[in-house]
Scaffold this motif. Structure first.
Motif, PDB file in Angstrom:
ATOM      1  N   TYR A   9       0.834  -1.205   0.000  1.00  0.00           N
ATOM      2  CA  TYR A   9       0.000   0.000   0.000  1.00  0.00           C
ATOM      3  C   TYR A   9       0.872   1.260   0.000  1.00  0.00           C
ATOM      4  O   TYR A   9       0.571   2.251  -0.679  1.00  0.00           O
ATOM      5  N   GLU A  10       1.963   1.210   0.786  1.00  0.00           N
ATOM      6  CA  GLU A  10       2.844   2.374   0.866  1.00  0.00           C
ATOM      7  C   GLU A  10       3.449   2.703  -0.505  1.00  0.00           C
ATOM      8  O   GLU A  10       3.507   3.877  -0.909  1.00  0.00           O
ATOM      9  N   THR A  11       3.888   1.655  -1.235  1.00  0.00           N
ATOM     10  CA  THR A  11       4.469   1.872  -2.563  1.00  0.00           C
ATOM     11  C   THR A  11       3.434   2.453  -3.513  1.00  0.00           C
ATOM     12  O   THR A  11       3.728   3.372  -4.292  1.00  0.00           O
ATOM     13  N   MET A  12       2.226   1.948  -3.443  1.00  0.00           N
ATOM     14  CA  MET A  12       1.166   2.428  -4.326  1.00  0.00           C
ATOM     15  C   MET A  12       0.877   3.916  -4.080  1.00  0.00           C
ATOM     16  O   MET A  12       0.750   4.708  -5.027  1.00  0.00           O
ATOM     17  N   VAL A  13       0.799   4.272  -2.794  1.00  0.00           N
ATOM     18  CA  VAL A  13       0.527   5.670  -2.467  1.00  0.00           C
ATOM     19  C   VAL A  13       1.674   6.556  -2.958  1.00  0.00           C
ATOM     20  O   VAL A  13       1.448   7.626  -3.549  1.00  0.00           O
ATOM     21  N   GLU A  14       2.928   6.113  -2.742  1.00  0.00           N
ATOM     22  CA  GLU A  14       4.089   6.895  -3.181  1.00  0.00           C
ATOM     23  C   GLU A  14       4.097   7.072  -4.697  1.00  0.00           C
ATOM     24  O   GLU A  14       4.349   8.165  -5.203  1.00  0.00           O
ATOM     25  N   ARG A  15       3.822   5.995  -5.435  1.00  0.00           N
ATOM     26  CA  ARG A  15       3.834   6.090  -6.897  1.00  0.00           C
ATOM     27  C   ARG A  15       2.690   6.965  -7.403  1.00  0.00           C
ATOM     28  O   ARG A  15       2.856   7.704  -8.388  1.00  0.00           O
ATOM     29  N   ALA A  16       1.532   6.872  -6.751  1.00  0.00           N
ATOM     30  CA  ALA A  16       0.390   7.690  -7.158  1.00  0.00           C
ATOM     31  C   ALA A  16       0.675   9.175  -6.943  1.00  0.00           C
ATOM     32  O   ALA A  16       0.430  10.011  -7.825  1.00  0.00           O
ATOM     33  N   LEU A  17       1.217   9.502  -5.768  1.00  0.00           N
ATOM     34  CA  LEU A  17       1.561  10.901  -5.497  1.00  0.00           C
ATOM     35  C   LEU A  17       2.668  11.379  -6.436  1.00  0.00           C
ATOM     36  O   LEU A  17       2.654  12.522  -6.910  1.00  0.00           O
ATOM     37  N   GLY A  18       3.632  10.498  -6.711  1.00  0.00           N
ATOM     38  CA  GLY A  18       4.716  10.846  -7.629  1.00  0.00           C
ATOM     39  C   GLY A  18       4.203  11.139  -9.025  1.00  0.00           C
ATOM     40  O   GLY A  18       4.681  12.069  -9.695  1.00  0.00           O
ATOM     41  N   ALA A  19       3.246  10.352  -9.500  1.00  0.00           N
ATOM     42  CA  ALA A  19       2.677  10.567 -10.832  1.00  0.00           C
ATOM     43  C   ALA A  19       1.983  11.919 -10.913  1.00  0.00           C
ATOM     44  O   ALA A  19       2.097  12.642 -11.916  1.00  0.00           O
ATOM     45  N   GLU A  20       1.265  12.286  -9.853  1.00  0.00           N
ATOM     46  CA  GLU A  20       0.581  13.582  -9.839  1.00  0.00           C
ATOM     47  C   GLU A  20       1.597  14.725  -9.815  1.00  0.00           C
ATOM     48  O   GLU A  20       1.467  15.706 -10.574  1.00  0.00           O
ATOM     49  N   LEU A  21       2.624  14.602  -8.977  1.00  0.00           N
ATOM     50  CA  LEU A  21       3.636  15.657  -8.891  1.00  0.00           C
ATOM     51  C   LEU A  21       4.422  15.789 -10.191  1.00  0.00           C
ATOM     52  O   LEU A  21       4.724  16.902 -10.638  1.00  0.00           O
ATOM     53  N   ASP A  22       4.771  14.662 -10.808  1.00  0.00           N
ATOM     54  CA  ASP A  22       5.493  14.709 -12.085  1.00  0.00           C
ATOM     55  C   ASP A  22       4.655  15.391 -13.160  1.00  0.00           C
ATOM     56  O   ASP A  22       5.163  16.198 -13.955  1.00  0.00           O
ATOM     57  N   GLY A  23       3.367  15.054 -13.189  1.00  0.00           N
ATOM     58  CA  GLY A  23       2.475  15.669 -14.173  1.00  0.00           C
ATOM     59  C   GLY A  23       2.351  17.165 -13.966  1.00  0.00           C
ATOM     60  O   GLY A  23       2.350  17.939 -14.928  1.00  0.00           O
ATOM     61  N   ARG A  24       2.259  17.569 -12.709  1.00  0.00           N
ATOM     62  CA  ARG A  24       2.155  19.001 -12.418  1.00  0.00           C
ATOM     63  C   ARG A  24       3.442  19.736 -12.821  1.00  0.00           C
ATOM     64  O   ARG A  24       3.388  20.847 -13.342  1.00  0.00           O
ATOM     65  N   GLU A  25       4.603  19.117 -12.557  1.00  0.00           N
ATOM     66  CA  GLU A  25       5.872  19.750 -12.903  1.00  0.00           C
ATOM     67  C   GLU A  25       6.024  19.877 -14.418  1.00  0.00           C
ATOM     68  O   GLU A  25       6.506  20.896 -14.922  1.00  0.00           O
TER      69      GLU A  25
END
Length: 264
Positions: A33-49
């Motif tokens: 679950y921790e990895t999934m949350v990290e990857r999901a947040l990372g995808a959103e941050l990468d898209g915003r950047e």
């Protein structure tokens, strides 16, 4: 439908696009679950950047992509490569220091300005490129004081402002005053990269007012790196190369046709 509304309410538009692939990979690789949350947040941050980078690039109005690595320092021996590479670490932007490139036309002033501007964009700084003629026309054409202030803010706001081709056009009294206002407003608040083919002693004639030129230069040069490039023109070098190429090709063709004797 509820999930789509939730994405919009939380402004997770990039995660909405990336989530199907993330879920598929999570099942296949059995993510925690921790990895999934990290990857999901990372995808959103990468898209915003990526979106922010594209927005900064569009707003910067950079006419072409130039790099420090693409500059031919061997053709300009008077220019210190070490000094330019030190500028490329962008400490001058962080300290609101100006960079002034002086030299004849075609010596690489604009190339280096754009290279530093592109480096600043890549590091997340806001940038705007303009020529002095465009800047002067834009500010002078403001039809009322409110529009004038709005346009002036446009040039004050970026972390880095590039003003190219200073010296090619003499300014009217009104344009010179606006130019001074801009430099004064950015003083110790934002960096300027400026290119000019005119020495500072000629700025009084450029602005049509020696006193105003002195006051402007006082603010511009107080925190500044002044880099003089005393070399040949790249454009003339390329023109000479191009002018020789047709002759060489023509001679080669004529040799092949037997029109020229060997050794000519």
């Amino acid at each position: 439908m509820k999930s789509i509304t939730a994405y919009k309410q939380l402004n997770l538009t990039h995660l909405q696009t990336a989530l199907p692939q993330l879920l598929e990979t999570a099942r296949r690789e059995q993510w925690t679950y921790e990895t999934m949350v990290e990857r999901a947040l990372g995808a959103e941050l990468d898209g915003r950047e990526q979106k922010a980078t594209a927005r900064r690039l569009k707003a910067a109005r950079i006419p072409s992509k130039k790099t420090v690595e693409g500059f031919d320092f061997s053709f300009q021996p008077s220019l210190s490569e070490r000094r330019i590479r030190e500028l490329a670490d962008l400490s001058f932007v962080r300290t609101c220091t100006n960079v002034i490139f002086l030299g004849p036309p075609g010596t690489g002033k604009t190339h280096l300005s754009l290279a530093l501007a592109n480096r600043a964009l890549a590091e997340g700084h806001s940038v705007l490129f303009t020529t002095l003629a465009e800047l002067a026309q834009s500010l002078e054409s403001a039809s009322h004081p409110g529009l004038m202030r709005q346009r002036l803010r446009r040039y004050i706001a970026p972390s880095l402002l590039i003003i190219d081709e200073v010296g090619y056009t003499r300014l009217t009294a009104e344009q010179a005053h606006h130019f001074f206002e801009l430099v004064a407003a950015r003083y110790e608040h934002g960096s300027i990269i400026l290119t000019s083919n005119t020495s500072f002693t000629g700025w009084g004639a450029l602005l049509g007012d020696e006193v105003l030129a002195t006051a402007l230069l006082d603010r511009l040069l107080h925190h500044a790196e002044v880099i003089a490039i005393n070399g040949s023109s790249y454009r003339m070098k390329e023109r000479r190369t191009e002018s020789r190429t047709p002759s060489t090709l023509s001679d080669t063709a004529r040799h092949a046709a037997g029109d020229l004797p060997t050794g000519v």
